[in-house]
Design a protein around this motif. Structure first.
Motif, PDB file in Angstrom:
ATOM      1  N   THR A  19       0.851  -1.180   0.000  1.00  0.00           N
ATOM      2  CA  THR A  19       0.000   0.000   0.000  1.00  0.00           C
ATOM      3  C   THR A  19       0.886   1.228   0.000  1.00  0.00           C
ATOM      4  N   ALA A  21       0.575   5.409  -0.626  1.00  0.00           N
ATOM      5  CA  ALA A  21      -0.363   6.518  -0.775  1.00  0.00           C
ATOM      6  C   ALA A  21      -0.175   7.219  -2.117  1.00  0.00           C
ATOM      7  N   LYS A  23      -0.800  10.147  -2.779  1.00  0.00           N
ATOM      8  CA  LYS A  23      -0.214  11.461  -2.526  1.00  0.00           C
ATOM      9  C   LYS A  23       1.313  11.367  -2.464  1.00  0.00           C
ATOM     10  N   SER A  24       1.858  10.266  -1.968  1.00  0.00           N
ATOM     11  CA  SER A  24       3.307  10.073  -1.921  1.00  0.00           C
ATOM     12  C   SER A  24       3.873   9.898  -3.326  1.00  0.00           C
TER      13      SER A  24
END
Length: 169
Positions: A19, A21, A23-24
Motif C-alpha cells: 500500500t 499513498a 499522494k506520496s
C-alpha cells in the motif's frame, strides 16, 4: 539520483502489492519533474552533484512513469540526451552515469517507438565502447565499484519495451 531511486522504490513497492499513498507517488513525481526549469530551459544541478545528466535522467524516469512524456521536462531530457557532451555527464564514466543510462533507457523503453530504437542503439554502442576487456564496467569517479557499474550496465542492456515482470513469488 538518490531521489530518483527513492521515487522508483515507491512504484516498485506499489507494483509488488504494498500500500503506497497516491499522494506520496504524486509528491515524488512532482519533485523529480521540478528538476527542469522551464524559464531557464535547463536542468537544475544543485541537487544533482552539478551534473545535468543526473537530473535529466531522473526527470525523464518520473515523466515516463507518470505518462508525462509530452511535458517540458521529458521533452528537454530527450533533446539533451541526443547531445554527446550532455550524455558524458561528469566527463568520465562513474556509477552515476551508469545509473543515468539505466533510468533513461527504462523511460525510452516505456515510450517505445522510433525514439526507443535510436536510444537503444546509442546506449548499447556506448556501453560496448566503455566495457573493460574482462567484460565488466567500472566507474572512474565517485561511484567506482566494478560490481555496481557492471550491474547497472547489465540491467540497462536487459531493458526492452514492455519491461521485465515483477517476481511476486
Amino acid at each position: 539520483l538518490s531521489s530518483a531511486f527513492a521515487a522508483r522504490g515507491l512504484y516498485v513497492a506499489k507494483d509488488a502489492g504494498a500500500t503506497v499513498a497516491a499522494k506520496s507517488l504524486a509528491a515524488s513525481d512532482e519533485y523529480m519533474l521540478r528538476g527542469y526549469d522551464k524559464e531557464k530551459k535547463a536542468f537544475r544541478t544543485d541537487d544533482a552533484a552539478g551534473v545535468a545528466l543526473y537530473q535529466a535522467a531522473g526527470s525523464l524516469d518520473a515523466a515516463a512513469r507518470g505518462g508525462k512524456m509530452a511535458e517540458a521536462p521529458a521533452q528537454a531530457a530527450r533533446a539533451h540526451l541526443e547531445d554527446e557532451a550532455f550524455v558524458r555527464g561528469f566527463g568520465s564514466y562513474g556509477g552515476e552515469e551508469h545509473v543515468s543510462y539505466l533510468l533513461s533507457t527504462e523511460a525510452f523503453a516505456k515510450a517505445g517507438g522510433d525514439e526507443w530504437g535510436k536510444w537503444s542503439k546509442s546506449i548499447r554502442t556506448r556501453l560496448a565502447t566503455i566495457q573493460r576487456a574482462d567484460g565488466t564496467w567500472r566507474g572512474d569517479h565517485c561511484i567506482t565499484s566494478t560490481s555496481f557499474c557492471t550491474a547497472a550496465s547489465l540491467i540497462t542492456l536487459a531493458i526492452r519495451p514492455g519491461g521485465l515482470p515483477v517476481n511476486r513469488g
